[in-house]
Design a protein around this motif. Structure first.
Motif, PDB file in Angstrom:
ATOM      1  N   VAL A   1     -13.918  11.487   1.720  1.00 26.83           N
ATOM      2  CA  VAL A   1     -14.341  12.856   2.057  1.00 26.83           C
ATOM      3  C   VAL A   1     -15.356  13.366   1.043  1.00 26.83           C
ATOM      4  N   VAL A   2     -15.108  13.104  -0.239  1.00 28.54           N
ATOM      5  CA  VAL A   2     -16.032  13.564  -1.284  1.00 28.54           C
ATOM      6  C   VAL A   2     -17.387  12.881  -1.142  1.00 28.54           C
ATOM      7  N   LEU A   3     -17.389  11.575  -0.920  1.00 25.59           N
ATOM      8  CA  LEU A   3     -18.664  10.870  -0.756  1.00 25.59           C
ATOM      9  C   LEU A   3     -19.418  11.332   0.487  1.00 25.59           C
TER      10      LEU A   3
ATOM     11  N   VAL B   1      -3.569   5.514  -0.380  1.00 23.76           N
ATOM     12  CA  VAL B   1      -4.212   5.939   0.872  1.00 23.76           C
ATOM     13  C   VAL B   1      -4.817   7.322   0.705  1.00 23.76           C
ATOM     14  N   ALA B   2      -4.086   8.222   0.055  1.00 21.28           N
ATOM     15  CA  ALA B   2      -4.596   9.577  -0.165  1.00 21.28           C
ATOM     16  C   ALA B   2      -5.838   9.552  -1.052  1.00 21.28           C
ATOM     17  N   ALA B   3      -5.815   8.733  -2.098  1.00 18.31           N
ATOM     18  CA  ALA B   3      -6.982   8.640  -2.987  1.00 18.31           C
ATOM     19  C   ALA B   3      -8.187   8.093  -2.236  1.00 18.31           C
ATOM     20  N   LEU B   4      -7.954   7.117  -1.380  1.00 17.57           N
ATOM     21  CA  LEU B   4      -9.052   6.552  -0.597  1.00 17.57           C
ATOM     22  C   LEU B   4      -9.630   7.586   0.366  1.00 17.57           C
TER      23      LEU B   4
ATOM     24  N   VAL C   1       0.867  -1.174   0.000  1.00 18.96           N
ATOM     25  CA  VAL C   1       0.000   0.000   0.000  1.00 18.96           C
ATOM     26  C   VAL C   1       0.901   1.221   0.000  1.00 18.96           C
ATOM     27  N   ASN C   2       0.747   2.041  -1.020  1.00 16.20           N
ATOM     28  CA  ASN C   2       1.563   3.244  -1.065  1.00 16.20           C
ATOM     29  C   ASN C   2       0.737   4.446  -0.608  1.00 16.20           C
TER      30      ASN C   2
END
Length: 81
Positions: free
Chosen positions: A48-50, A40-43, A35-36
């Motif tokens: 947050v957006v959802l 993690v940032a994209a998740l 896991v890079n």
């Protein structure tokens, strides 16, 4: 003391014999998962957006409900006159 004499019976063979193939199947390696920070940032950004979209939908639903109650009250008062 008298002990009963049992007939000599050989030990029965085991029902399942372990072979080399059985041991190989039991020891298969687990794939490595890396896991890079980008994942993690994209998740986190997606979460947050959802969450923000869900909050916007909830606020919109409440405001529409309040507007419907106000319009219903206004129309009811106009019918009474």
């Amino acid at each position: 003391m008298f002990l009963p004499k049992y007939p000599d019976s050989p030990t029965p063979p085991p029902a399942h014999t372990h072979t080399a193939a059985d041991q190989v199947l039991a020891r298969r390696p687990v794939p490595q998962v890396s896991v890079n920070t980008g994942a993690v940032a994209a998740l986190l950004v997606g979460g947050v957006v959802l969450t923000a979209l869900l909050a916007a939908v909830a606020v919109t639903a409440v405001s529409v409900a309040v507007a419907a109650v106000v319009l219903r009250s206004l129309l009811r008062d106009q019918h009474r006159r």
